[in-house]
Design a protein around this motif. Structure first.
Motif, short mmCIF file in Angstrom:
data_model
loop_
_atom_site.label_atom_id
_atom_site.label_comp_id
_atom_site.label_asym_id
_atom_site.label_seq_id
_atom_site.Cartn_x
_atom_site.Cartn_y
_atom_site.Cartn_z
N VAL A 38 0.82 -1.21 0.00
CA VAL A 38 0.00 0.00 0.00
C VAL A 38 0.86 1.26 0.00
N THR A 39 1.99 1.27 0.70
CA THR A 39 2.82 2.47 0.71
C THR A 39 3.42 2.73 -0.67
N VAL A 40 3.81 1.67 -1.36
CA VAL A 40 4.35 1.83 -2.71
C VAL A 40 3.28 2.37 -3.64
N ASP A 41 2.07 1.83 -3.54
CA ASP A 41 0.97 2.29 -4.40
C ASP A 41 0.63 3.75 -4.13
N LEU A 42 0.63 4.14 -2.87
CA LEU A 42 0.35 5.54 -2.53
C LEU A 42 1.45 6.47 -3.06
N ALA A 43 2.70 6.06 -2.92
CA ALA A 43 3.80 6.88 -3.41
C ALA A 43 3.71 7.05 -4.93
N TYR A 208 -1.45 19.26 1.33
CA TYR A 208 -1.75 18.47 0.12
C TYR A 208 -1.87 16.99 0.45
N LEU A 209 -0.99 16.47 1.31
CA LEU A 209 -1.04 15.06 1.68
C LEU A 209 -2.35 14.72 2.39
N ASP A 210 -2.82 15.62 3.26
CA ASP A 210 -4.08 15.35 3.96
C ASP A 210 -5.24 15.24 2.97
N LEU A 211 -5.29 16.14 2.00
CA LEU A 211 -6.34 16.07 0.98
C LEU A 211 -6.20 14.82 0.12
N PHE A 212 -4.97 14.51 -0.23
CA PHE A 212 -4.68 13.32 -1.04
C PHE A 212 -5.14 12.06 -0.32
N LEU A 213 -4.78 11.92 0.95
CA LEU A 213 -5.13 10.70 1.69
C LEU A 213 -6.63 10.62 1.95
N GLU A 214 -7.27 11.75 2.15
CA GLU A 214 -8.73 11.73 2.32
C GLU A 214 -9.39 11.14 1.08
N GLU A 215 -8.93 11.57 -0.09
CA GLU A 215 -9.48 11.02 -1.32
C GLU A 215 -9.13 9.54 -1.48
N MET A 216 -7.91 9.16 -1.12
CA MET A 216 -7.49 7.77 -1.24
C MET A 216 -8.30 6.84 -0.32
N ARG A 217 -8.65 7.33 0.86
CA ARG A 217 -9.49 6.55 1.76
C ARG A 217 -10.91 6.44 1.22
N ASN A 218 -11.48 7.58 0.85
CA ASN A 218 -12.89 7.61 0.44
C ASN A 218 -13.15 6.90 -0.87
N SER A 219 -12.17 6.91 -1.76
CA SER A 219 -12.35 6.27 -3.08
C SER A 219 -12.18 4.77 -3.04
N GLY A 220 -11.65 4.23 -1.94
CA GLY A 220 -11.37 2.80 -1.87
C GLY A 220 -9.98 2.42 -2.34
N PHE A 221 -9.17 3.42 -2.73
CA PHE A 221 -7.82 3.15 -3.23
C PHE A 221 -7.00 2.39 -2.18
N ILE A 222 -7.04 2.84 -0.93
CA ILE A 222 -6.23 2.21 0.12
C ILE A 222 -6.72 0.79 0.39
N ALA A 223 -8.03 0.61 0.46
CA ALA A 223 -8.58 -0.73 0.68
C ALA A 223 -8.17 -1.67 -0.44
N ASP A 224 -8.25 -1.20 -1.68
CA ASP A 224 -7.87 -2.04 -2.83
C ASP A 224 -6.38 -2.39 -2.78
N ALA A 225 -5.54 -1.42 -2.41
CA ALA A 225 -4.10 -1.66 -2.34
C ALA A 225 -3.77 -2.69 -1.28
N LEU A 226 -4.45 -2.63 -0.15
CA LEU A 226 -4.24 -3.64 0.90
C LEU A 226 -4.66 -5.02 0.43
N GLU A 227 -5.78 -5.10 -0.28
CA GLU A 227 -6.26 -6.38 -0.80
C GLU A 227 -5.28 -6.96 -1.81
#
Length: 238
Positions: A38-43, A208-227
């Motif tokens: 997930v950290t690699v995908d976020l970066a 910027y990171l706070d806005l970015f992560l809020e979108e990543m959480r809400n869009s399901g990006f983080i959940a998908d990356a963990l899966e």
């Protein structure tokens, strides 16, 4: 949001240098010559949005990440929020929550986290980890024994030098499940708040990171990356 100021805060000579901590197997894993998680995908997604080439700088533990922020000219890091680290870094809101748990021998006369402290137990940790910092501040009587790597702490525990081993819940659960002579103390001793961080003074980048992560959480990006990395059940998304 001043995107140009944020880009300046988050890059060096136009490149995004991101620290990847391989000491946390929930967030980053090595697969052959490839690092993923997930950290690699976020970066990578952050670099895409900033239109910046990405350098993934790998570290074996969180301690080395913190020590290298300045000399390695790191722009972003993925670490657990901790007051001591906040002396050097500014943290975003957490993007995942992990739990810290103990493993003990099945016949150990302890049942709770508090028992380990009251009985002056020897507890093994990885030096500089989030749970090392937390337990250093929280424990009154127990002895914290620090090791350079998780494998070293496990070996010392198996050799009988420690009463308990502290770590992230999923690896601790796996360790206990492979050995019928071990058990997990089910109640976590801490919640580990994993976040992104920048060196102090880069307020536009942090916003910027706070806005970015809020979108990543809400869009399901983080959940998908963990899966995708097989860690879907190991972390909670706040």
């Amino acid at each position: 949001m001043d995107i140009e100021r944020a880009r300046s805060d988050l890059t060096t000579d136009g490149r995004l240098r991101a620290a990847i901590n391989l000491g946390n197997p929930i967030l980053a894993q090595v697969d052959g010559d490839t690092v993923r998680g997930v950290t690699v995908d976020l970066a990578r997604e952050l670099a895409r949005r900033l239109d910046a080439p990405l350098d993934l700088v790998q570290f074996s533990s969180a301690r080395y990440v913190v020590e290298s922020v300045r000399k390695e000219a790191l722009n972003i890091v993925f670490l657990a929020i901790d007051p001591k680290r906040a002396n050097e870094l500014s943290f975003s809101a957490p993007y995942v929550l992990l739990e810290g748990n103990y493993v003990v021998r099945d016949n150990a006369p302890v049942r709770t986290n508090e028992d380990l402290d009251l009985t002056r137990s020897a507890i093994g940790v990885v030096r500089g980890s989030a749970y090392d910092l937390h337990l250093t501040a929280a424990l009154k009587n127990a002895t914290i024994v620090r090791y350079a790597a998780h494998e070293d702490a496990v070996a010392a525990f198996r050799d009988g030098h420690l009463t308990a081993l502290a770590g992230i819940r999923q690896p601790m659960t796996d360790l206990a499940s492979r050995d019928p002579g071990l058990r997990l103390i089910e109640t976590p001793f801490m919640t580990i708040r994993q976040a992104m961080a920048v060196p102090k003074g880069r307020d536009a980048g942090l916003a910027y990171l706070d806005l970015f992560l809020e979108e990543m959480r809400n869009s399901g990006f983080i959940a998908d990356a963990l899966e995708r990395s097989g860690q879907g059940k190991a972390a909670t998304i706040p």
